[in-house]
Enzyme design. Structure first.
Site, PDB file in Angstrom:
ATOM      1  N   LYS A   4       1.108  -1.620  -0.045  1.00 52.52           N
ATOM      2  CA  LYS A   4       0.042   0.100  -0.064  1.00 52.52           C
ATOM      3  C   LYS A   4       1.090   0.816  -0.004  1.00 52.52           C
ATOM      4  O   LYS A   4       1.853   1.738   0.624  1.00 52.52           O
ATOM      5  CB  LYS A   4      -0.984  -0.327   1.456  1.00 52.52           C
ATOM      6  CG  LYS A   4      -2.191  -0.750   0.845  1.00 52.52           C
ATOM      7  CD  LYS A   4      -2.845  -0.724   2.351  1.00 52.52           C
ATOM      8  CE  LYS A   4      -4.001   0.174   2.773  1.00 52.52           C
ATOM      9  NZ  LYS A   4      -4.959   0.377   3.722  1.00 52.52           N
TER      10      LYS A   4
HETATM   11  O1  G3P Z   1      -8.734   1.429   4.659  1.00 56.70           O
HETATM   12  C1  G3P Z   1      -8.743   2.196   5.138  1.00 56.70           C
HETATM   13  C2  G3P Z   1     -10.057   2.928   6.515  1.00 56.70           C
HETATM   14  O2  G3P Z   1      -9.523   1.671   7.250  1.00 56.70           O
HETATM   15  C3  G3P Z   1      -9.927   3.877   7.139  1.00 56.70           C
HETATM   16  O3  G3P Z   1     -11.473   3.447   7.458  1.00 56.70           O
HETATM   17  O4  G3P Z   1     -13.276   4.574   8.972  1.00 56.70           O
HETATM   18  O5  G3P Z   1     -10.438   5.346   9.348  1.00 56.70           O
HETATM   19  O6  G3P Z   1     -12.110   6.101   7.738  1.00 56.70           O
HETATM   20  P1  G3P Z   1     -11.568   4.661   8.528  1.00 56.70           P
END
Ligand code: G3P
Length: 219
Positions: A85
């Protein structure tokens, strides 16, 4: 249609993997921090326990493409599923191009616009990750972004798979798939919530009661 889990909690992954519905895992530095383990340890355990997964992510954190590639070189020999990534920056995209040209799986992360997605596709990314929930947090429509990116991907017959990330609700998950996302990466809570329907529960309760009554009546 692919389902990845967005967590570094290996035991939680194991119980969902038993469903036969899970194709991969994504993590990020925040999720690794929560696990209390190193990224290398998490990746090694995932690769050992789930050898059939198509993708296990390893996120690099560095300023320059050279540094990102140096970090990536410590991850991708761990297992064929390891997917590097990289952030959607100039240096991240340079690293993506070099890794992808070398046959290494890549995921361009932190994508928030169609323009960024186009550059990630052009850089040969295996996956690109628009962050649906974080766009919604900032008053933009995450699922509309997915729709637009999928439109470009299809129109130009690009090989990059669109991986909807930061998906926090079952409704968002299904809209992303409707609009053409190839992969969803879901926190455990969101994956589990996809099963839920009060009508299924009520219907099942009724069928179970009627089955018991029929069994009693018919001896
Ligand atoms: O894969 C990206 C994700 O982990 C971000 O999620 O909920 O932290 O915006 P969030």
């Amino acid at each position: 249609m692919r389902f990845f889990l967005d967590t570094a909690d290996v035991d939680a992954i194991a119980s969902r993997y038993e469903t036969g519905l899970i194709d991969g895992v994504t993590t990020n530095p925040t999720l690794i921090l929560k696990s209390g383990r190193t990224q290398h340890d998490v990746i090694k355990e995932l690769a050992e326990r789930f050898p059939l997964m198509e993708s296990i992510s390893a996120e690099v954190v560095a300023e320059t493409a050279d540094e990102m590639i140096a970090q990536a070189e410590t991850f991708y020999p761990l297992a064929p599923a390891v997917t590097i990534k990289v952030p959607c920056t100039v240096e991240g995209l340079k690293a993506c191009k070099r890794l992808s040209d070398g046959g290494i799986k890549t995921n361009v992360t932190l994508v928030f616009s169609v323009a960024q997605a186009c550059l990630a596709m052009k850089a040969g990314a295996t996956y690109l990750s628009p962050f649906v929930g974080r766009l919604n947090d900032n008053s933009f429509s995450g699922v509309e972004l997915i729709k637009a990116i999928c439109g470009v991907q299809k129109e130009h017959r690009m090989e990059t798979k669109i991986l909807a990330a930061s998906v926090r609700e079952a409704h968002q998950a299904s809209r992303c798939l409707l609009y053409g996302a190839h992969v969803l990466t879901l926190p455990i809570k969101t994956f589990d919530s996809m099963y839920n329907s009060v009508l299924t529960r009520e219907g099942l309760d009724l069928f179970n009661r009627d089955y018991a009554e029929a069994s009693l009546s018919n001896g």
